[in-house]
Design a protein around this motif. Structure first.
Motif, PDB file in Angstrom:
ATOM      1  N   ALA A 102      31.635 -27.679  10.916  1.00  0.00           N
ATOM      2  CA  ALA A 102      31.012 -27.934  12.379  1.00  0.00           C
ATOM      3  C   ALA A 102      29.707 -28.872  12.442  1.00  0.00           C
ATOM      4  CB  ALA A 102      30.919 -26.695  13.074  1.00  0.00           C
ATOM      5  N   LEU A 103      28.786 -28.685  11.288  1.00  0.00           N
ATOM      6  CA  LEU A 103      27.503 -29.090  11.317  1.00  0.00           C
ATOM      7  C   LEU A 103      27.542 -30.676  10.576  1.00  0.00           C
ATOM      8  CD1 LEU A 103      25.672 -26.042   9.817  1.00  0.00           C
ATOM      9  CD2 LEU A 103      25.260 -27.057  12.095  1.00  0.00           C
ATOM     10  N   ILE A 114       6.671 -17.988  18.494  1.00  0.00           N
ATOM     11  CA  ILE A 114       6.059 -18.853  19.291  1.00  0.00           C
ATOM     12  C   ILE A 114       6.867 -19.095  20.573  1.00  0.00           C
ATOM     13  CG2 ILE A 114       5.310 -21.512  19.538  1.00  0.00           C
ATOM     14  CD1 ILE A 114       3.839 -19.978  17.250  1.00  0.00           C
ATOM     15  N   ARG A 156       7.868 -20.922  23.881  1.00  0.00           N
ATOM     16  CA  ARG A 156       8.181 -22.111  24.509  1.00  0.00           C
ATOM     17  C   ARG A 156       8.380 -21.879  26.137  1.00  0.00           C
ATOM     18  NH1 ARG A 156      12.327 -26.026  21.938  1.00  0.00           N
ATOM     19  NH2 ARG A 156      13.296 -24.221  21.397  1.00  0.00           N
ATOM     20  N   LEU A 157       8.144 -22.963  27.025  1.00  0.00           N
ATOM     21  CA  LEU A 157       8.730 -22.963  28.097  1.00  0.00           C
ATOM     22  C   LEU A 157      10.207 -22.931  28.241  1.00  0.00           C
ATOM     23  CD1 LEU A 157       6.319 -25.794  29.830  1.00  0.00           C
ATOM     24  CD2 LEU A 157       6.203 -23.154  30.184  1.00  0.00           C
ATOM     25  N   PRO A 158      11.067 -22.018  29.077  1.00  0.00           N
ATOM     26  CA  PRO A 158      12.376 -22.174  29.009  1.00  0.00           C
ATOM     27  C   PRO A 158      13.052 -23.432  29.339  1.00  0.00           C
ATOM     28  CG  PRO A 158      11.829 -20.449  30.492  1.00  0.00           C
ATOM     29  CD  PRO A 158      10.474 -20.987  29.823  1.00  0.00           C
ATOM     30  N   VAL A 159      12.269 -24.219  30.197  1.00  0.00           N
ATOM     31  CA  VAL A 159      12.545 -25.113  30.917  1.00  0.00           C
ATOM     32  C   VAL A 159      11.629 -26.351  30.848  1.00  0.00           C
ATOM     33  CG1 VAL A 159      13.253 -26.619  32.975  1.00  0.00           C
ATOM     34  CG2 VAL A 159      14.277 -23.951  32.479  1.00  0.00           C
ATOM     35  N   SER A 160      11.887 -27.629  30.060  1.00  0.00           N
ATOM     36  CA  SER A 160      11.002 -28.669  30.342  1.00  0.00           C
ATOM     37  C   SER A 160      11.675 -29.870  30.212  1.00  0.00           C
ATOM     38  CB  SER A 160       9.799 -28.532  29.416  1.00  0.00           C
ATOM     39  OG  SER A 160      10.383 -28.794  27.893  1.00  0.00           O
ATOM     40  N   LEU A 161      11.086 -30.998  30.696  1.00  0.00           N
ATOM     41  CA  LEU A 161      11.706 -32.157  30.912  1.00  0.00           C
ATOM     42  C   LEU A 161      11.192 -33.190  29.724  1.00  0.00           C
ATOM     43  CD1 LEU A 161      11.610 -32.187  34.540  1.00  0.00           C
ATOM     44  CD2 LEU A 161      13.739 -31.889  33.157  1.00  0.00           C
ATOM     45  N   SER A 164      17.799 -20.751  26.075  1.00  0.00           N
ATOM     46  CA  SER A 164      17.624 -22.044  26.589  1.00  0.00           C
ATOM     47  C   SER A 164      17.995 -23.374  25.764  1.00  0.00           C
ATOM     48  CB  SER A 164      16.099 -22.116  26.970  1.00  0.00           C
ATOM     49  OG  SER A 164      15.709 -23.037  27.639  1.00  0.00           O
ATOM     50  N   GLY A 176      17.337 -25.838  27.670  1.00  0.00           N
ATOM     51  CA  GLY A 176      16.672 -26.651  28.777  1.00  0.00           C
ATOM     52  C   GLY A 176      15.281 -27.174  28.369  1.00  0.00           C
ATOM     53  N   VAL A 177      15.099 -27.131  27.095  1.00  0.00           N
ATOM     54  CA  VAL A 177      13.797 -27.644  26.906  1.00  0.00           C
ATOM     55  C   VAL A 177      13.951 -29.259  26.429  1.00  0.00           C
ATOM     56  CG1 VAL A 177      12.673 -25.310  26.356  1.00  0.00           C
ATOM     57  CG2 VAL A 177      13.866 -26.908  24.547  1.00  0.00           C
ATOM     58  N   GLY A 178      12.798 -29.879  26.725  1.00  0.00           N
ATOM     59  CA  GLY A 178      12.657 -31.137  26.031  1.00  0.00           C
ATOM     60  C   GLY A 178      11.867 -31.383  25.076  1.00  0.00           C
ATOM     61  N   ARG A 224      22.661 -32.179  12.285  1.00  0.00           N
ATOM     62  CA  ARG A 224      23.604 -30.927  11.954  1.00  0.00           C
ATOM     63  C   ARG A 224      24.128 -30.339  13.364  1.00  0.00           C
ATOM     64  NH1 ARG A 224      20.912 -30.753   6.800  1.00  0.00           N
ATOM     65  NH2 ARG A 224      19.392 -29.205   7.225  1.00  0.00           N
ATOM     66  N   HIS A 276      26.305 -32.497  15.572  1.00  0.00           N
ATOM     67  CA  HIS A 276      27.781 -32.214  15.372  1.00  0.00           C
ATOM     68  C   HIS A 276      28.308 -31.059  15.721  1.00  0.00           C
ATOM     69  CE1 HIS A 276      27.945 -35.950  13.153  1.00  0.00           C
ATOM     70  NE2 HIS A 276      26.981 -35.608  12.232  1.00  0.00           N
ATOM     71  N   ARG A 328      31.073 -30.777  18.856  1.00  0.00           N
ATOM     72  CA  ARG A 328      32.317 -30.230  18.667  1.00  0.00           C
ATOM     73  C   ARG A 328      32.616 -28.959  19.217  1.00  0.00           C
ATOM     74  NH1 ARG A 328      34.599 -29.268  12.554  1.00  0.00           N
ATOM     75  NH2 ARG A 328      34.109 -31.638  12.337  1.00  0.00           N
ATOM     76  N   ARG A 332      22.602 -31.623  30.792  1.00  0.00           N
ATOM     77  CA  ARG A 332      21.888 -31.857  29.701  1.00  0.00           C
ATOM     78  C   ARG A 332      21.631 -30.451  28.987  1.00  0.00           C
ATOM     79  NH1 ARG A 332      15.515 -33.278  29.178  1.00  0.00           N
ATOM     80  NH2 ARG A 332      15.472 -31.116  29.226  1.00  0.00           N
TER      81      ARG A 332
END
Lengths: 163, 391
Positions: free
Chosen positions: A25-26, A156, A158-163, B38, B40-42, B301, B304, B308, B367
């Protein structure tokens, strides 16, 4: 090196238990292709061994480790290989390396106690004809082993949502 | 007794006209929820490589905490110039054609403010990173939206671009590899766009921050196309390639006239980019290639794996060739993007950003950043499988 092979090796170096399905899969391969590739890597000795890194302290098995530096004399017709072979056959010896610099060979030895290790070195290693002298350094704490850090680093955030 | 005051009346009209971000609501929905995974992160889930952090720490120990040149540290500009010459044969003069900025975000803002006259039209290709439209509006320009499509794997074609160009068009904002779709451009597409750009005498503001995250083929900077160097403001930064998002470091490369006018704004608003981040960036360029490539292979990786995974659970997903986002189609479930992601969050505790946040062209898509640990990606796919199965 083929990119797919590099991916397979990096995945397995990091996690020896990764299954052909997971690796497939990877890497955008089929599980069968992965199995075949791994079989070939094993056959040709690229993959030597699969092992597990264990923190024995956590189950109360307080092994003692020591790094031992050896200075050796080479005899006629004998390279370092012969000495290394004599030494690595002892199960107490975990690794044997030929070094540049003041010492010739470095070992790591594992024992049940300091006495255990000290006696092993005194009886089995120091007494070898080729060994001129030894220096034993007991390991007080291992922070990182084979690329794995042996304590949980602080996560660490991180913000759960960022653009 | 002085009269009471309503502070809202002090807010400028131009700011009131900035469209609200569809994403704010999501912050509120997520906060307070437990066991959330998440996508949801960029930003990368890697920490900045240690040799870069170590260099920053060392510089602080030495007391390197002063201002730098408005343009940025000369050594950093030299290294940037060499890097782009080495990678693409691009020839940018470090003294006059490179400006170091506080992230690509600042570079987008000042590039637009440096070139847009009131009422100028600026074409923004969507789905796109959310900052472009507001930045155009704040610069006094008029955003004109052009949409890319799933059938073209979200590449921009001359066919869809051409009808949007008018006599008022000043510039086009491009972002490939693309956030949120992961699309990259082919050379043929780029050459067609370049033809139009030359024909209509336009400027291209090309945000190439995901340059190094190109998995298939080689990235092609817009400025490397024949005749396009003078017509391109190339924007890039260290956030994605070197996992340095919070350091806020970017740069712009363009003709001296444009760089000088961007610097005019930069020197009065930002003065210079933070010196610690600049020192880290220099170290990244000099010695960061191995670590960067290691991270890119890891993303590759996961790419993919996630593509999939989505296709397996019935969410049609094309294979993105750049950035670290997958953009599966969820419209077939009968839900809109925002319904899908809101229910996914509430019912299965997985955060993914609805595609319409990135423009109308993103409606029906989601996204999903795969810059997350494999454990999280596995769990996310499993939970989404249950969610889709239960619809």
């Amino acid at each position: 090196m083929d990119e797919k092979i590099r991916h397979i090796l990096e995945i397995l170096e990091n996690d020896a238990r990764a299954s052909p399905d997971e690796i497939a899969a990877l890497t955008d391969m089929t599980a069968q292709e992965v199995s075949q590739a791994i079989a070939k890597l094993e056959e040709t000795g690229v993959i030597r061994h699969y092992k597990t890194i264990i923190d024995w302290d956590l189950v109360g098995e307080n092994y003692v480790y020591a790094v031992i530096e050896l200075k050796v004399t080479l005899e006629r017709n004998q390279g370092y290989q012969v000495i290394a072979e004599r030494i690595y056959k002892f199960p107490e010896v975990r690794s044997v390396r030929l070094l540049s610099g003041d010492y010739d060979i470095s070992l790591t030895v594992r024992g049940k106690s300091m006495k255990d290790v000290a006696f092993f070195v005194a009886e089995k290693i120091a007494t070898l004809d080729q060994v001129q002298n030894t220096a034993t350094h007991f390991v007080l704490k291992t922070y990182k082993e084979d690329g794995v850090i042996l304590h949980e680093p602080e996560a660490i955030k991180r913000l759960p949502v960022s653009l | 007794m002085r009269p009471p005051c309503d502070p809202s009346k002090f807010v400028a009209e131009i700011v009131k006209n900035v469209p609200p971000s569809g994403i704010r609501r999501f912050f509120d929905l997520v906060s307070g929820l437990e066991d959330v995974i998440s996508l949801g992160v960029g930003e990368p889930d890697f920490i900045t490589p240690w040799h870069i952090r170590e260099m920053c720490i060392h510089s602080l120990e030495k007391g390197q905490t002063s201002y730098t040149s408005n343009y940025g540290l000369p050594e950093l500009r030299d290294e940037l110039s060499r890097t782009y010459y080495r990678r693409y044969g691009l020839d940018y003069d470090p003294a006059s054609e490179i400006l170091v900025t506080t992230g690509v975000s600042e570079a987008i803002d000042i590039a637009l403010r440096a070139v847009v006259n009131p009422g100028d039209e600026v074409i923004v290709v969507q789905p796109a990173y959310v900052a472009y439209v507001p930045a155009v509006v704040l610069a006094g320009g008029k955003p004109v939206i052009v949409s890319t499509h799933r059938d073209d794997e979200f590449r921009l074609t001359a066919e869809v671009l051409k009808p949007a160009i008018t006599s008022k068009t000043r510039a086009i904002v491009l972002n490939f590899p693309n956030n949120p779709t992961g699309a990259i451009m082919t050379r043929e597409d780029l050459e067609d766009i370049a033809d139009l750009v030359a024909e209509h005498d336009l400027l291209v503001i090309s945000d190439e921050v995901y340059e190094c995250l190109t998995y298939e083929g080689k990235h092609i900077p817009f400025s490397s196309l024949e005749g396009m160097k003078e017509r391109t403001v190339m924007l890039n930064g260290f956030s994605k390639a070197y996992a340095m998002t919070g350091m806020r470091l970017g740069f712009a490369m363009a003709a001296p006239e444009i760089i000088r006018s961007m610097m005019m704004i930069h020197q009065y608003s930002m003065l210079c980019a933070p010196i610690t981040a600049q020192i880290g960036a220099l170290e990244a360029l000099r010695n960061g290639n191995d670590e960067m490539e290691r991270m890119v292979r890891e993303y590759d990786r996961r790419r993919h794996f996630i593509v999939r995974g989505f296709n397996r659970i019935g969410l049609d997903c094309f294979t993105p060739k750049g950035a670290f986002y997958a953009f599966p189609y969820v419209g077939a479930t009968g839900l809109s993007s925002s319904e899908f992601s809101e229910r996914l969050l509430n019912e299965k505790r997985v955060v993914a950003i609805p595609g319409d946040v990135f423009g109308e062209a993103g409606e029906g898509f989601l996204r999903c950043a795969y810059a997350a640990s494999m454990d999280d990606l596995k769990k996310a796919i499993d939970r989404m499988d249950e969610f889709v199965g239960g619809l």
